[in-house]
Design an enzyme around this catalytic site. Structure first.
Site, mmCIF file in Angstrom:
data_model
loop_
_atom_site.group_PDB
_atom_site.id
_atom_site.type_symbol
_atom_site.label_atom_id
_atom_site.label_comp_id
_atom_site.label_asym_id
_atom_site.label_seq_id
_atom_site.Cartn_x
_atom_site.Cartn_y
_atom_site.Cartn_z
ATOM 1 N N HIS A 1 -10.985 -26.389 28.934
ATOM 2 C CA HIS A 1 -10.790 -25.041 28.384
ATOM 3 C C HIS A 1 -12.149 -24.358 28.239
ATOM 4 O O HIS A 1 -13.196 -25.009 28.339
ATOM 5 C CB HIS A 1 -10.063 -25.101 27.027
ATOM 6 C CG HIS A 1 -10.835 -25.794 25.940
ATOM 7 N ND1 HIS A 1 -10.596 -27.082 25.552
ATOM 8 C CD2 HIS A 1 -11.868 -25.364 25.168
ATOM 9 C CE1 HIS A 1 -11.426 -27.424 24.581
ATOM 10 N NE2 HIS A 1 -12.212 -26.394 24.331
HETATM 11 P P1 TYD Z 1 -7.686 -30.355 21.980
HETATM 12 O O1 TYD Z 1 -7.987 -28.883 22.060
HETATM 13 O O2 TYD Z 1 -6.646 -30.904 22.883
HETATM 14 O O3 TYD Z 1 -9.019 -31.195 22.163
HETATM 15 P P2 TYD Z 1 -9.989 -31.266 23.465
HETATM 16 O O4 TYD Z 1 -10.166 -29.871 23.953
HETATM 17 O O5 TYD Z 1 -11.234 -31.878 22.938
HETATM 18 O O6 TYD Z 1 -9.357 -32.142 24.476
HETATM 19 O O7 TYD Z 1 -7.324 -30.689 20.453
HETATM 20 C C1 TYD Z 1 -6.525 -31.791 20.079
HETATM 21 C C2 TYD Z 1 -5.672 -31.396 18.880
HETATM 22 O O8 TYD Z 1 -6.486 -31.167 17.736
HETATM 23 C C3 TYD Z 1 -4.867 -30.135 19.124
HETATM 24 O O9 TYD Z 1 -3.578 -30.340 18.589
HETATM 25 C C4 TYD Z 1 -5.586 -29.081 18.315
HETATM 26 C C5 TYD Z 1 -6.219 -29.872 17.200
HETATM 27 N N1 TYD Z 1 -7.481 -29.316 16.668
HETATM 28 C C6 TYD Z 1 -7.540 -28.869 15.358
HETATM 29 O O10 TYD Z 1 -6.536 -28.890 14.622
HETATM 30 N N2 TYD Z 1 -8.717 -28.402 14.879
HETATM 31 C C7 TYD Z 1 -9.840 -28.349 15.647
HETATM 32 O O11 TYD Z 1 -10.908 -27.928 15.163
HETATM 33 C C8 TYD Z 1 -9.768 -28.814 17.017
HETATM 34 C C9 TYD Z 1 -10.985 -28.771 17.909
HETATM 35 C C10 TYD Z 1 -8.570 -29.284 17.491
#
Ligand code: TYD
Length: 134
Positions: free
Chosen positions: A49
Site C-alpha cells: 500500500h
Molecule cells: P495491515 O495494514 O494489513 O498491515 P501491513 O500493511 O503492515 O501489512 O494491518 C493489519 C491490521 O492491523 C489491519 O486490520 C489494520 C490494523 N492496524 C491498526 O489497527 N492500527 C494500525 O496502526 C495499523 C498499522 C494497522
C-alpha cells in the site's frame, strides 16, 4: 528515488547501546502513533500500500527485513538490519516488506493516527495517482 536513511546516534558503552528518538530532532515529524510487527511467519510479504498523507519512519529493532519502495517511477529495494538506522517513508510511496528474519521486530513511527481512508491499497490506482500530472 531519494531514500532517506537516518543514522541515529547510538550511546554505547561497556553495558551495551541506547538510541533515543525525539520529535523534530532525529525524527522528522511529531510522533502520533507507534506500532510494531513481529512474529512474522516465513515467506510472508506485508505492506502493499501507499499513503495519501501519512509519513512514517521504520526501524528494525531486532533481526532484519527487506523493503521495496516504489514512487511510481522508480523502485528501490533495501535491507534494514540496524537498530540505529531509520528509514523515512514519505506519502505516495508504495511499500512492500518481506524476507523477515524469524526474530525481526519492526517498529514504525507515524505522524498520524490510524486512518484506513488514507491508504491506497490498489497498485494501479496508486500509479494513476502519482502519474496524474506527468
Ligand atoms: P495491515 O495494514 O494489513 O498491515 P501491513 O500493511 O503492515 O501489512 O494491518 C493489519 C491490521 O492491523 C489491519 O486490520 C489494520 C490494523 N492496524 C491498526 O489497527 N492500527 C494500525 O496502526 C495499523 C498499522 C494497522
Amino acid at each position: 528515488m531519494d531514500i532517506k536513511l537516518i543514522q541515529f546516534e547510538s550511546h554505547g558503552d561497556e553495558r551495551g547501546s541506547l538510541v533515543s528518538l525525539e520529535d523534530h530532532k532525529n525524527i522528522p515529524f511529531t510522533i502520533k502513533r507507534a506500532y510494531y510487527i513481529f512474529d512474522t511467519k516465513e515467506q510472508v510479504k506485508r505492506g502493499f500500500h501507499a499513503h495519501k498523507q501519512l509519513k512514517q519512519l521504520a526501524i528494525v529493532l531486532k533481526g532484519s527485513c527487506r523493503f521495496l519502495l516504489d514512487n511510481g517511477k522508480e523502485k528501490i529495494e533495501l535491507l534494514l538490519d540496524n537498530p540505529a538506522q531509520g528509514l523515512f517513508i514519505e506519502s505516495f510511496v508504495w511499500r512492500e516488506m518481506y524476507d523477515f528474519s524469524e526474530d525481526c521486530v519492526l517498529l514504525v513511527l507515524a505522524d498520524s493516527f490510524y486512518d484506513e481512508s488514507d491508504y491506497v491499497r490498489n497498485y494501479d490506482e496508486f500509479l494513476e495517482m502519482v502519474n496524474h500530472d506527468s
